[in-house]
Write a protein that holds these residues in place. Sequence first.
Motif, PDB file in Angstrom:
ATOM      1  N   ARG A 137      33.053  15.511  -3.280  1.00  0.00           N
ATOM      2  CA  ARG A 137      32.980  16.394  -2.118  1.00  0.00           C
ATOM      3  C   ARG A 137      31.568  16.823  -1.774  1.00  0.00           C
ATOM      4  O   ARG A 137      31.359  17.619  -0.862  1.00  0.00           O
ATOM      5  CB  ARG A 137      33.829  17.652  -2.353  1.00  0.00           C
ATOM      6  N   GLY A 138      30.570  16.295  -2.513  1.00  0.00           N
ATOM      7  CA  GLY A 138      29.177  16.616  -2.215  1.00  0.00           C
ATOM      8  C   GLY A 138      28.819  18.057  -2.507  1.00  0.00           C
ATOM      9  O   GLY A 138      28.038  18.679  -1.777  1.00  0.00           O
ATOM     10  N   LYS A 139      29.382  18.613  -3.587  1.00  0.00           N
ATOM     11  CA  LYS A 139      29.102  19.990  -3.978  1.00  0.00           C
ATOM     12  C   LYS A 139      28.680  20.033  -5.444  1.00  0.00           C
ATOM     13  O   LYS A 139      28.717  19.019  -6.149  1.00  0.00           O
ATOM     14  CB  LYS A 139      30.342  20.874  -3.756  1.00  0.00           C
ATOM     15  N   THR A 140      28.321  21.213  -5.902  1.00  0.00           N
ATOM     16  CA  THR A 140      27.985  21.381  -7.312  1.00  0.00           C
ATOM     17  C   THR A 140      29.244  21.756  -8.091  1.00  0.00           C
ATOM     18  O   THR A 140      30.199  22.304  -7.522  1.00  0.00           O
ATOM     19  CB  THR A 140      26.930  22.477  -7.506  1.00  0.00           C
ATOM     20  N   PRO A 141      29.266  21.483  -9.401  1.00  0.00           N
ATOM     21  CA  PRO A 141      30.423  21.896 -10.197  1.00  0.00           C
ATOM     22  C   PRO A 141      30.681  23.406 -10.110  1.00  0.00           C
ATOM     23  O   PRO A 141      31.828  23.839 -10.138  1.00  0.00           O
ATOM     24  CB  PRO A 141      30.037  21.469 -11.620  1.00  0.00           C
ATOM     25  N   GLU A 142      29.610  24.187  -9.999  1.00  0.00           N
ATOM     26  CA  GLU A 142      29.764  25.638  -9.908  1.00  0.00           C
ATOM     27  C   GLU A 142      30.473  26.031  -8.607  1.00  0.00           C
ATOM     28  O   GLU A 142      31.308  26.950  -8.592  1.00  0.00           O
ATOM     29  CB  GLU A 142      28.393  26.320  -9.978  1.00  0.00           C
ATOM     30  N   GLN A 143      30.145  25.335  -7.524  1.00  0.00           N
ATOM     31  CA  GLN A 143      30.801  25.614  -6.251  1.00  0.00           C
ATOM     32  C   GLN A 143      32.290  25.271  -6.303  1.00  0.00           C
ATOM     33  O   GLN A 143      33.133  26.011  -5.764  1.00  0.00           O
ATOM     34  CB  GLN A 143      30.124  24.830  -5.122  1.00  0.00           C
ATOM     35  N   ILE A 144      32.606  24.161  -6.951  1.00  0.00           N
ATOM     36  CA  ILE A 144      34.011  23.773  -7.072  1.00  0.00           C
ATOM     37  C   ILE A 144      34.748  24.722  -8.015  1.00  0.00           C
ATOM     38  O   ILE A 144      35.894  25.117  -7.758  1.00  0.00           O
ATOM     39  CB  ILE A 144      34.144  22.319  -7.563  1.00  0.00           C
ATOM     40  N   ASP A 145      34.098  25.121  -9.088  1.00  0.00           N
ATOM     41  CA  ASP A 145      34.726  26.032 -10.048  1.00  0.00           C
ATOM     42  C   ASP A 145      35.143  27.342  -9.364  1.00  0.00           C
ATOM     43  O   ASP A 145      36.182  27.918  -9.686  1.00  0.00           O
ATOM     44  CB  ASP A 145      33.759  26.323 -11.203  1.00  0.00           C
ATOM     45  N   ALA A 146      34.349  27.776  -8.391  1.00  0.00           N
ATOM     46  CA  ALA A 146      34.643  29.036  -7.702  1.00  0.00           C
ATOM     47  C   ALA A 146      35.923  28.963  -6.877  1.00  0.00           C
ATOM     48  O   ALA A 146      36.588  29.981  -6.659  1.00  0.00           O
ATOM     49  CB  ALA A 146      33.462  29.422  -6.802  1.00  0.00           C
ATOM     50  N   ILE A 147      36.285  27.739  -6.420  1.00  0.00           N
ATOM     51  CA  ILE A 147      37.494  27.599  -5.607  1.00  0.00           C
ATOM     52  C   ILE A 147      38.578  26.837  -6.374  1.00  0.00           C
ATOM     53  O   ILE A 147      39.645  26.531  -5.815  1.00  0.00           O
ATOM     54  CB  ILE A 147      37.202  26.868  -4.282  1.00  0.00           C
ATOM     55  N   GLU A 186      38.928  24.890   4.968  1.00  0.00           N
ATOM     56  CA  GLU A 186      37.887  25.913   5.066  1.00  0.00           C
ATOM     57  C   GLU A 186      36.976  25.900   3.842  1.00  0.00           C
ATOM     58  O   GLU A 186      35.805  26.260   3.933  1.00  0.00           O
ATOM     59  CB  GLU A 186      38.534  27.293   5.209  1.00  0.00           C
ATOM     60  N   ARG A 187      37.499  25.466   2.701  1.00  0.00           N
ATOM     61  CA  ARG A 187      36.736  25.472   1.447  1.00  0.00           C
ATOM     62  C   ARG A 187      36.184  24.104   1.084  1.00  0.00           C
ATOM     63  O   ARG A 187      35.661  23.912  -0.018  1.00  0.00           O
ATOM     64  CB  ARG A 187      37.624  26.023   0.326  1.00  0.00           C
ATOM     65  N   GLY A 188      36.304  23.162   1.983  1.00  0.00           N
ATOM     66  CA  GLY A 188      35.695  21.855   1.768  1.00  0.00           C
ATOM     67  C   GLY A 188      36.464  20.921   0.856  1.00  0.00           C
ATOM     68  O   GLY A 188      35.937  19.884   0.453  1.00  0.00           O
ATOM     69  N   LEU A 189      37.720  21.236   0.552  1.00  0.00           N
ATOM     70  CA  LEU A 189      38.528  20.348  -0.291  1.00  0.00           C
ATOM     71  C   LEU A 189      39.243  19.291   0.537  1.00  0.00           C
ATOM     72  O   LEU A 189      39.707  18.284  -0.003  1.00  0.00           O
ATOM     73  CB  LEU A 189      39.550  21.157  -1.096  1.00  0.00           C
ATOM     74  N   VAL A 190      39.348  19.533   1.833  1.00  0.00           N
ATOM     75  CA  VAL A 190      39.996  18.620   2.774  1.00  0.00           C
ATOM     76  C   VAL A 190      39.050  18.421   3.943  1.00  0.00           C
ATOM     77  O   VAL A 190      38.329  19.352   4.337  1.00  0.00           O
ATOM     78  CB  VAL A 190      41.350  19.204   3.240  1.00  0.00           C
TER      79      VAL A 190
END
Length: 615
Positions: free
Chosen positions: A493-503, A516-520
């Motif tokens: 998804r082109g994010k950091t693990p920390e950003q994904i961990d938050a959601i 809205e959270r970039g998962l889709v």
Amino acid sequence: MSSQSPGVIRRFFRGLWNTLDFTRRLVVNLVFLVLVVLFIVALSGSRPVLSDRTALVLDPKGAVVEQFSTDPVQRALGNVAGNETKEVQLRDLLRVIDAAAKDANIERIVLVPDDMGSVGLATARDIGAALDRFKSTGKEVIAVSGGMDQNRYLVAAHANRILLDPDGSVMLEGFANYRSYYKDALDKLGVQVHLIKVGTFKSAAEPYILNQASDASKEADSFWMGGLWQEYLGEIATLRKIDAAAISEDIAHYDERVAAHAGDLAQLALDQKLVDQLATRAEVRAQLRSLGAADGTDGFRQVDFKRYLSSLAVDALPQRGSDVAVIVAQGEIVGGEQPPGTIGGRSTAQLIRAAREDDSVKAIVLRVDSPGGDANASELIRRELAQVREAKKPVVISMGDVAASGGYWIAMDSDEIWAQPNTITGSIGIFALFVTIPDTLDKLGIHTDGIGTTPLAGSLDIRRPLSPQLESVLNSVIRRGYNEFIGKVAKARGKTPEQIDAIAQGRVWSGAQAKERGLVDKLGGLDEAIAAAAARAKLGSQYSVRYVEPEMSTWERLALGFGNSNALIGLARYSGFRLPAGVFDHQEILRVSGFVESLAGKRYGTFAHCFCDLR
């Protein structure tokens, strides 16, 4: 040199053998001839000849699924015997509606949702979108019902008019997610369940260690269900041109509304503008006769869903050229080879591999409808999709009703993810369950003792308490699995693990919330995902769509052709041939056994699973 004629006994047995051989060949030829005749009857009897001003009666019977869970022979036997498989493929519904939109002989659709079994919110939205496409051609949709729950109503709301039986009702109640909790029961049995998980909101296994839902579980459920409910209210309000707040107010005070209408639920639905008219079936038939063409003494010119579908199947010859391959991943994710209705790590990976190696396939759409399951099987499928992308073939994910936990795992390594606003997704988390029963055995007077050559030896024996060393090992494995999960999502998804961990943290989202959270990436149904895949492959408008599924044998194809023959079905039913009810109804068994099957052959397992059951 003289010759002797065979003796009487020898001539007798030779004659007997010749007679038996002739009889055998005669029977084989007769059977072959009967099969040929039945095949011709199946083809000719399945294709309706439509007159103009015909109404298509869309009356699906059974659960709307992505893929049949029974094999073709079972379905054929069930159809002929009168015990039809209680499943309808979503793709068949969409195909029939879209074909009817282009059919000059089809004047309108008469939608009868009453026998439609379980239908998810995203599935209902896909059907509704197809009905909207039908209406855009200037044709009308009339919904006729004896009573609907809220998911069936979501489909019916796309009709131009809704006619409800005077004794019927429309039940809009909101969404709930209630589960049974077993801690006290397990304690009484002496069963100790050890849960190792990562994710504050990962509540899938809470029922085994708690007596009620945790605060984190209630917080997460309230958020995603609240989002889905607002989506639902907004769609109904738009379709029916009524105020969403008024719908909510009526539900909140439903007891008062019902009392004010003296218990008349149908009149209440009419006054709430949820339906347009109250009418008995006889009154409905009279209306349809006046709107279309009469047929018989009191009927109207019509063709039913299955008969119209069978006519389309005759025309559905394979098309060569550039293909968008659709692969269905429906059900629990477990290891190995699995039949349709369950996602097998190996069998689904093989379908993906076959599509990758097929030069005519230019893009793949994976249709996901799964709450997850075995983490290793999920990873096997993800790797195959990654290889498709490495082969420069686009991969687009189309999420159905649920694509959560392991269902998201298999979806993340793609070029594009599509979901409906009311899809259930996310639940990025992982857990392990380990059960020990020393207290259970102690209650029975059974005791376990012995020695091992190492501190780890025998630690997986469920008769013994969980050792701190094994618990530490499992914690490390689960932590690694979670880090791997969010790491792969972050990369995809082109994010950091920390950003994904938050959601992540096991939290569930609606499709709209996930976007809205970039998962889709985008909101839409299967048709939009297929078009996106074709666009990524630069296919233009000239491409065909085909489903990649396990190859059917010649016998299975023949049996399915017979089973879909209306002439043959009518003959079988006229003769009184029926099988006992429920012979082919094993959906409940599949649902119950799916998660347990993941444990087959394992002492412990790691799972990415979401028990996000919405009612």
